[in-house]
Design an enzyme around this catalytic site. Structure first.
Site, PDB file in Angstrom:
ATOM      1  N   ARG A 178       2.697  -9.973  -1.646  1.00 32.22           N
ATOM      2  CA  ARG A 178       1.459  -9.527  -2.266  1.00 32.22           C
ATOM      3  C   ARG A 178       0.537  -8.979  -1.169  1.00 32.22           C
ATOM      4  O   ARG A 178       0.677  -9.322   0.007  1.00 32.22           O
ATOM      5  CB  ARG A 178       0.748 -10.676  -2.987  1.00 32.22           C
ATOM      6  CG  ARG A 178       1.548 -11.333  -4.109  1.00 32.22           C
ATOM      7  CD  ARG A 178       0.774 -12.488  -4.711  1.00 32.22           C
ATOM      8  NE  ARG A 178       1.473 -13.109  -5.830  1.00 32.22           N
ATOM      9  CZ  ARG A 178       2.288 -14.162  -5.718  1.00 32.22           C
ATOM     10  NH1 ARG A 178       2.508 -14.699  -4.513  1.00 32.22           N
ATOM     11  NH2 ARG A 178       2.882 -14.663  -6.771  1.00 32.22           N
TER      12      ARG A 178
ATOM     13  N   LYS B 192      -0.131 -17.851  -3.753  1.00 26.89           N
ATOM     14  CA  LYS B 192      -1.102 -18.327  -4.738  1.00 26.89           C
ATOM     15  C   LYS B 192      -1.155 -19.847  -4.746  1.00 26.89           C
ATOM     16  O   LYS B 192      -0.168 -20.513  -4.460  1.00 26.89           O
ATOM     17  CB  LYS B 192      -0.741 -17.804  -6.134  1.00 26.89           C
ATOM     18  CG  LYS B 192      -1.011 -16.311  -6.320  1.00 26.89           C
ATOM     19  CD  LYS B 192      -0.787 -15.903  -7.765  1.00 26.89           C
ATOM     20  CE  LYS B 192      -1.186 -14.457  -7.998  1.00 26.89           C
ATOM     21  NZ  LYS B 192      -0.987 -14.045  -9.412  1.00 26.89           N
TER      22      LYS B 192
ATOM     23  N   HIS C  64       0.983  -3.273  -4.921  1.00 26.70           N
ATOM     24  CA  HIS C  64       1.764  -4.004  -5.921  1.00 26.70           C
ATOM     25  C   HIS C  64       2.945  -3.173  -6.414  1.00 26.70           C
ATOM     26  O   HIS C  64       3.958  -3.731  -6.853  1.00 26.70           O
ATOM     27  CB  HIS C  64       0.876  -4.436  -7.086  1.00 26.70           C
ATOM     28  CG  HIS C  64       1.186  -5.812  -7.575  1.00 26.70           C
ATOM     29  ND1 HIS C  64       0.960  -6.951  -6.835  1.00 26.70           N
ATOM     30  CD2 HIS C  64       1.754  -6.242  -8.731  1.00 26.70           C
ATOM     31  CE1 HIS C  64       1.347  -8.022  -7.513  1.00 26.70           C
ATOM     32  NE2 HIS C  64       1.837  -7.613  -8.667  1.00 26.70           N
TER      33      HIS C  64
ATOM     34  N   ARG D 218       5.685  -4.092  -4.250  1.00 27.06           N
ATOM     35  CA  ARG D 218       6.213  -5.406  -4.640  1.00 27.06           C
ATOM     36  C   ARG D 218       7.167  -5.244  -5.820  1.00 27.06           C
ATOM     37  O   ARG D 218       8.254  -5.828  -5.845  1.00 27.06           O
ATOM     38  CB  ARG D 218       5.055  -6.342  -4.975  1.00 27.06           C
ATOM     39  CG  ARG D 218       5.452  -7.757  -5.395  1.00 27.06           C
ATOM     40  CD  ARG D 218       4.185  -8.608  -5.441  1.00 27.06           C
ATOM     41  NE  ARG D 218       4.335  -9.845  -6.191  1.00 27.06           N
ATOM     42  CZ  ARG D 218       4.812 -10.987  -5.676  1.00 27.06           C
ATOM     43  NH1 ARG D 218       5.211 -11.027  -4.418  1.00 27.06           N
ATOM     44  NH2 ARG D 218       4.891 -12.080  -6.415  1.00 27.06           N
TER      45      ARG D 218
ATOM     46  N   HIS E 108       7.025 -16.600  -7.414  1.00 27.86           N
ATOM     47  CA  HIS E 108       6.636 -16.767  -8.812  1.00 27.86           C
ATOM     48  C   HIS E 108       6.736 -18.237  -9.222  1.00 27.86           C
ATOM     49  O   HIS E 108       7.651 -18.944  -8.796  1.00 27.86           O
ATOM     50  CB  HIS E 108       7.532 -15.941  -9.736  1.00 27.86           C
ATOM     51  CG  HIS E 108       7.218 -14.480  -9.714  1.00 27.86           C
ATOM     52  ND1 HIS E 108       8.101 -13.511 -10.145  1.00 27.86           N
ATOM     53  CD2 HIS E 108       6.105 -13.805  -9.319  1.00 27.86           C
ATOM     54  CE1 HIS E 108       7.554 -12.316 -10.015  1.00 27.86           C
ATOM     55  NE2 HIS E 108       6.349 -12.471  -9.516  1.00 27.86           N
TER      56      HIS E 108
ATOM     57  N   TYR F 224      11.414  -7.720 -14.485  1.00 29.14           N
ATOM     58  CA  TYR F 224      12.124  -6.734 -13.677  1.00 29.14           C
ATOM     59  C   TYR F 224      13.532  -6.486 -14.206  1.00 29.14           C
ATOM     60  O   TYR F 224      14.104  -5.426 -13.973  1.00 29.14           O
ATOM     61  CB  TYR F 224      12.179  -7.182 -12.217  1.00 29.14           C
ATOM     62  CG  TYR F 224      10.807  -7.311 -11.604  1.00 29.14           C
ATOM     63  CD1 TYR F 224      10.033  -6.180 -11.347  1.00 29.14           C
ATOM     64  CD2 TYR F 224      10.264  -8.557 -11.308  1.00 29.14           C
ATOM     65  CE1 TYR F 224       8.761  -6.298 -10.805  1.00 29.14           C
ATOM     66  CE2 TYR F 224       9.002  -8.682 -10.766  1.00 29.14           C
ATOM     67  CZ  TYR F 224       8.257  -7.554 -10.520  1.00 29.14           C
ATOM     68  OH  TYR F 224       6.990  -7.663  -9.991  1.00 29.14           O
TER      69      TYR F 224
END
Length: 311
Positions: free
Chosen positions: A150, A174, A243, A246, A269, A278
């Site tokens: 990210r 995150k 992004h 990414r 994730h 994806y």
């Protein structure tokens, strides 16, 4: 008190006690008045005080049928939820009609990504300036494409987070969760050169990995500018953000046989369902290839001709 009075009091509460912006309050005003008018149109004796969940769902269906997008409808329902929490706190209503009302589902947009050949053209044939900034920018593009980081994760990297021996990056993702991201020989060589030149420039071999103006940690805005500039050299698509790189990393990995669970871990994730989007992109690509390539992907097959004659 009538519906209009309760709405007026609520809007005053948002302004005086919650400090919401005039724009937000204006939006709430429009949505609540619209709901109030809808309620009155169903039954002249019905108000926002005695409306139940079924009434809210009918309003929801009516607005969606009228062309309101699901995402916009979610915001309108959010205003209604806040309003009824206020009404519950005042003791005006005993049952919150929003408790059994769900947000409408909105189609999840497929991620935007670049083709492998576009990235190859960028990294192999694009001439980056022979300067400190040029070497840094090349490394930024290569890091995004080969690790799937990210933007915030790339900006937050320190020199100490790079292990050239183990070929790993220690990334803070995150929710302040760390993960190790592996990288290959190409990025290792580029990092080795960059870290040496960074030390010559900054006079130190610690601190932020990527530096910008004033030899300080590069900002998210600076990174976005770099990415937008270089992606514009190889693609005409409107979205040219970090992004996108990414998304490109994830799509390329899956298209080349990577395991879904492994890609999930690499991207950091929380849920496999986030990564699965994806696979939809990859499948859409496969469908297009199939449609163009298979000789019997038409209605001209002998089988269909035969059946049509028999009918």
């Amino acid at each position: 008190m009538g519906s209009e009075d309760y709405i007026d009091d609520f809007l005053g509460y948002l302004k005086a006690e919650r400090g919401y912006s005039d724009t937000y309050i204006s939006g709430c005003n429009t949505d609540l008045r619209n709901f109030s008018e809808f309620v009155a149109s169903l039954d002249e004796n019905m108000t926002v005080v005695n409306a139940d969940s079924d009434v809210v769902r009918r309003w929801l269906a009516w607005r969606l049928k009228g062309g309101v997008e699901p995402q916009s409808m979610k915001r309108k329902l959010s205003a209604l939820r806040t309003f009824y929490k206020y009404m519950m706190a005042l003791g005006v209503v005993d049952v919150n009609p929003m408790q059994r009302v769900k947000n409408p589902k909105s189609p999840r947009p497929l991620p935007v990504f670049l083709k492998e050949e576009e990235m190859d053209r960028l990294l192999d044939r694009t001439v980056f300036p022979d300067s400190w900034e040029g070497k840094r920018d090349y490394l930024i593009m290569l890091t995004f494409y080969t690790t799937g980081l990210r933007r915030s994760e790339l900006v937050g990297l320190d020199v100490v987070d790079v292990s050239l021996e183990a070929s790993t990056l220690k990334v803070l993702g995150k929710r302040n969760k760390h993960r190790l991201v592996p990288f290959g020989a190409e990025l290792r060589e580029a990092l080795n050169i960059y870290i040496y030149e960074r030390e010559q420039l900054c006079g130190e071999n610690d601190g932020p990995l990527f530096v910008g103006k004033g030899q300080k940690r590069i900002t998210p805005a600076e990174v976005a500018t770099v990415v937008k500039h270089y992606l514009s050299l190889v693609t005409t698509q409107k979205k040219r953000s970090p992004h996108v790189l990414r998304h490109t990393f994830a799509t390329v990995m899956l298209n080349n046989g990577a395991d879904l669970e492994a890609v999930k871990e690499l991207l950091g994730h929380e849920s496999i369902s986030t990564t699965q989007i994806y696979t939809h992109t990859s499948f859409a690509d496969l469908r297009q290839v199939y449609g163009k390539s298979h000789p019997r992907n038409t209605v001209k097959s002998q089988c269909l001709v035969k059946h049509s004659l028999e009918d």
